[in-house]
Design a protein around this motif. Structure first.
Motif, PDB file in Angstrom:
ATOM      1  N   MET A  34       0.562  -0.998   0.159  1.00 53.26           N
ATOM      2  CA  MET A  34      -0.450  -0.481  -0.414  1.00 53.26           C
ATOM      3  C   MET A  34       0.877   1.344  -0.174  1.00 53.26           C
ATOM      4  SD  MET A  34      -3.494  -0.291   2.833  1.00 53.26           S
ATOM      5  CE  MET A  34      -4.047  -2.030   2.488  1.00 53.26           C
ATOM      6  N   ARG A  36       2.902   4.028   2.089  1.00 55.88           N
ATOM      7  CA  ARG A  36       3.024   4.944   3.179  1.00 55.88           C
ATOM      8  C   ARG A  36       1.679   5.230   3.432  1.00 55.88           C
ATOM      9  NH1 ARG A  36       5.602   9.116   1.243  1.00 55.88           N
ATOM     10  NH2 ARG A  36       8.155   8.097   2.261  1.00 55.88           N
ATOM     11  N   ASN A 220      -4.327   5.423   3.425  1.00 54.37           N
ATOM     12  CA  ASN A 220      -5.034   5.115   2.737  1.00 54.37           C
ATOM     13  C   ASN A 220      -6.192   4.710   2.956  1.00 54.37           C
ATOM     14  OD1 ASN A 220      -2.291   4.469   1.005  1.00 54.37           O
ATOM     15  ND2 ASN A 220      -1.345   2.995   2.936  1.00 54.37           N
ATOM     16  N   ALA A 221      -6.400   3.656   1.642  1.00 57.49           N
ATOM     17  CA  ALA A 221      -8.514   3.337   1.617  1.00 57.49           C
ATOM     18  C   ALA A 221      -7.826   1.339   1.450  1.00 57.49           C
ATOM     19  CB  ALA A 221      -8.935   4.665   0.806  1.00 57.49           C
ATOM     20  N   TYR A 287      -6.741   5.145  -9.066  1.00 57.50           N
ATOM     21  CA  TYR A 287      -5.426   4.703  -7.438  1.00 57.50           C
ATOM     22  C   TYR A 287      -4.608   3.997  -8.002  1.00 57.50           C
ATOM     23  CZ  TYR A 287      -8.826   7.594  -5.419  1.00 57.50           C
ATOM     24  OH  TYR A 287     -10.136   8.016  -4.898  1.00 57.50           O
TER      25      TYR A 287
HETATM   26  C1  LIG Z   1      -3.714   8.832  -0.926  1.00 60.94           C
HETATM   27  S1  LIG Z   1      -2.212   7.489  -1.617  1.00 60.94           S
HETATM   28  C2  LIG Z   1      -1.820   7.036  -0.024  1.00 60.94           C
HETATM   29  C3  LIG Z   1      -0.892   7.465   0.173  1.00 60.94           C
HETATM   30  C4  LIG Z   1       0.299   6.689  -0.419  1.00 60.94           C
HETATM   31  N1  LIG Z   1       0.151   4.929   0.101  1.00 60.94           N
HETATM   32  C5  LIG Z   1       1.655   7.412  -0.393  1.00 60.94           C
HETATM   33  O1  LIG Z   1       2.528   5.536  -0.214  1.00 60.94           O
HETATM   34  O2  LIG Z   1       2.075   7.913  -1.037  1.00 60.94           O
HETATM   35  C6  LIG Z   1      -3.188   6.462  -2.733  1.00 60.94           C
HETATM   36  C7  LIG Z   1      -2.139   6.009  -3.046  1.00 60.94           C
HETATM   37  O3  LIG Z   1      -1.967   4.634  -2.084  1.00 60.94           O
HETATM   38  C8  LIG Z   1      -1.897   3.432  -2.247  1.00 60.94           C
HETATM   39  N2  LIG Z   1      -3.552   2.710  -1.530  1.00 60.94           N
HETATM   40  C9  LIG Z   1      -3.899   3.288  -0.916  1.00 60.94           C
HETATM   41  N3  LIG Z   1      -4.682   2.262  -1.021  1.00 60.94           N
HETATM   42  C10 LIG Z   1      -4.550   0.881  -1.067  1.00 60.94           C
HETATM   43  C11 LIG Z   1      -4.675   0.029  -0.899  1.00 60.94           C
HETATM   44  N4  LIG Z   1      -5.706  -0.536   0.128  1.00 60.94           N
HETATM   45  N5  LIG Z   1      -4.324  -1.063  -1.778  1.00 60.94           N
HETATM   46  C12 LIG Z   1      -3.516  -1.164  -1.905  1.00 60.94           C
HETATM   47  N6  LIG Z   1      -2.429   0.357  -2.138  1.00 60.94           N
HETATM   48  C13 LIG Z   1      -3.140   1.647  -1.903  1.00 60.94           C
HETATM   49  C14 LIG Z   1      -2.439   3.378  -3.875  1.00 60.94           C
HETATM   50  O4  LIG Z   1      -1.226   3.307  -4.451  1.00 60.94           O
HETATM   51  C15 LIG Z   1      -3.061   5.010  -4.301  1.00 60.94           C
HETATM   52  O5  LIG Z   1      -2.374   5.114  -5.580  1.00 60.94           O
END
Ligand SMILES: C[S@@+](CC[C@H](N)C(=O)[O-])C[C@H]1O[C@@H](n2cnc3c(N)ncnc32)[C@H](O)[C@@H]1O
Length: 473
Positions: A34, A36, A220-221, A287
């Motif tokens: 996921m 950060r 994340n979500a 995403y």
């Molecule tokens: C709003 S950002 C959240 C912060 C991000 N994880 C980071 O490292 O900067 C959204 C991105 O987080 C990752 N992400 C969020 N939720 C996820 C999940 N349930 N599974 C995998 N990746 C996730 C995806 O790459 C997405 O495009």
């Protein structure tokens, strides 16, 4: 607040120097698969201010300097997200205002814009293939951005650095991390507008209300780990799996955006946001990830599939079916129907099917009344719906069983795995809808018999199937 890398430390120092506050129980952490995310370092009680973001650190077309450096005429010649993307490119290349924020943002993505033709081919059958938008973005870059930046090098600096790669990177950041944030005054104005106006407004979101929100976009979500659909500018951060009650939510204050917990979050848990429950196809498109279990999943059936099958089978001429399609669209029927995980047939799809079953007199009457047929599912409509589902399922090149076997292979490359999850989810919904239909209107049962059966079932005369309890003697 804990940070595990120099970039995170620099970001937090910058955030606090701008007036941002972070509760000591909120930390940053890398979560497997996921990237950060946020973590609760200690138990967090409800109504705790998790972090507070000064509106001045938001990156928008009003807080970036580009707009003020261009004439009103030049600025207003830009459309869509381009004003924001160009503002971000210029801030990134020419100023240090958001440098610690940009340093934390990803530069590579798994969203569909970045997939090769052969990777995209794995999604054959899903309507998401028509929404990727790569060609449109490339065209916007070539025909608008390049000449615009070249014509304003006094503002942008050397045009060479405004590359297509940077344009797509910033566009993807907006797609996956931005929020709808209106000014306080705008919110008050909105309260006075009607729902219809609100809906129209949402469809053509003003780029001025699109904001990059440092810190809030670290969350994340995950499907089922949030508090359900968010309102247009409500962000909620909640803990999984206890998703029954809202656990945190962003409150829009005049000078800050405040993320508050609304229930208890135990130490060690990830603090999740909601991305407003997109189906897997949209999660992947925007995403670059999917949720293996996604309650909000859906499959789309195009009006085209309905028309192709029914127009021909009912013996309508091309002119006749085109007239019915046009009329349906005029009547506000969408050209795409979504079947969700509850397998219910969308009302609009039933109305559309019925429109094609009307004889000449009924068709004339419907037009006179200016109202599509009522969305009543009966045996005749069910028969058509079954055929439409069968046709729709043929658009995928693999079966459910083949996809299940692929997913059992742990060495499957990530993008292929995600594509398989999307198409499998869609096919399962189609199969579920077909099963529901078959249960209610068994195939091969003459229409009149099916009507009788349905009526009996409704009246509870159909024994166990109607749900009546058998009395044990
Ligand atoms: C709003 S950002 C959240 C912060 C991000 N994880 C980071 O490292 O900067 C959204 C991105 O987080 C990752 N992400 C969020 N939720 C996820 C999940 N349930 N599974 C995998 N990746 C996730 C995806 O790459 C997405 O495009």
């Amino acid at each position: 607040m804990s940070a595990s890398s120099p970039d995170e430390t620099a970001f937090l120092d910058w955030f606090k120097s701008k007036g941002g506050t972070v509760h000591p129980a909120v930390g940053l952490k890398h979560w497997e698969g996921m990237g950060r995310g946020a973590v609760a370092l200690q138990d967090i009680e409800p109504d705790t201010l998790l972090f507070s973001i000064p509106r001045s650190v938001l990156l928008t077309t009003s807080t970036a300097s580009l707009q003020s450096l261009l004439s009103a005429e030049d600025w207003s010649s830009l459309s869509g997200w381009t004003p924001l993307i160009l503002s971000m490119m210029r801030e990134y290349l020419r100023t240090s205002t958001w440098t610690p924020y940009f340093a934390l943002l990803p530069s590579s993505f798994d969203s569909l814009m970045f997939w090769s033709e052969s990777e995209l081919a794995e999604l054959e059958g899903s309507t998401v293939l028509g929404k990727v938008g790569r060609a449109e973005a490339d065209e916007e870059f070539e025909t608008t951005v390049v000449p615009f930046v070249r014509a304003h090098e006094d503002v942008f600096g050397s045009a060479e650095e405004y590359t297509a790669e940077l344009f797509h990177r910033m566009g993807s950041l907006v797609l996956s991390r931005s929020f709808h944030v209106e000014s306080k005054e705008q919110e008050e104005d909105d309260e006075e507008t009607s729902n219809d106006e609100d809906e129209e407004e949402e469809e053509r979101e003003d780029v001025a209300d699109v904001a990059m929100v440092p810190f809030a976009d670290i969350l994340n979500a995950k499907s089922g780990c949030d508090n359900g659909r968010s309102d247009k500018f409500i962000l909620s951060a909640v803990l999984c799996p206890d998703a029954l009650a809202p656990q945190a939510r962003l409150f829009y204050e005049p000078t800050t955006l405040n993320m508050m917990s609304t229930s208890r979050i135990p130490a060690g848990a990830q603090i999740f946001n909601t991305y407003a429950d997109p189906p897997n196809s949209d999660l992947l498109r925007r995403y670059g990830h999917v949720d293996e279990v996604n309650d909000a999943d859906l499959v789309e059936v195009g009006l085209e599939t309905v028309v192709d099958l029914m127009g021909e089978a009912k013996g309508l001429s091309e002119e006749e079916w085109e007239a019915r399609v046009e009329w349906l669209l005029e009547m506000g029927i969408d050209d795409t129907f979504s079947i969700e995980t509850n397998h219910k047939f969308p009302d609009e799809m039933i109305s559309a099917i019925r429109t094609f079953t009307l004889d000449d007199a009924e068709w004339a009457k419907a037009r006179k009344k200016e109202s599509p047929p009522k969305p009543k599912l009966d045996a005749d409509v069910a028969e058509w719906a079954r055929k439409i589902l069968t046709e729709r399922r043929k658009e995928y090149k693999t079966s459910i069983e083949e996809d299940e076997a692929l997913l059992a292979d742990s060495t499957l490359p990530l993008r292929k795995r995600m594509a398989v999850i999307v198409r499998l989810g869609e096919k399962r919904i189609l199969a579920g809808a077909q099963k529901k239909l078959d249960d209610e209107y068994p195939p091969g049962v003459p229409v009149e018999k099916a009507k009788e059966k349905k009526e009996k079932k409704r009246k509870g005369e159909d024994g166990a199937k109607s749900g009546s309890k058998k009395v044990r003697r």
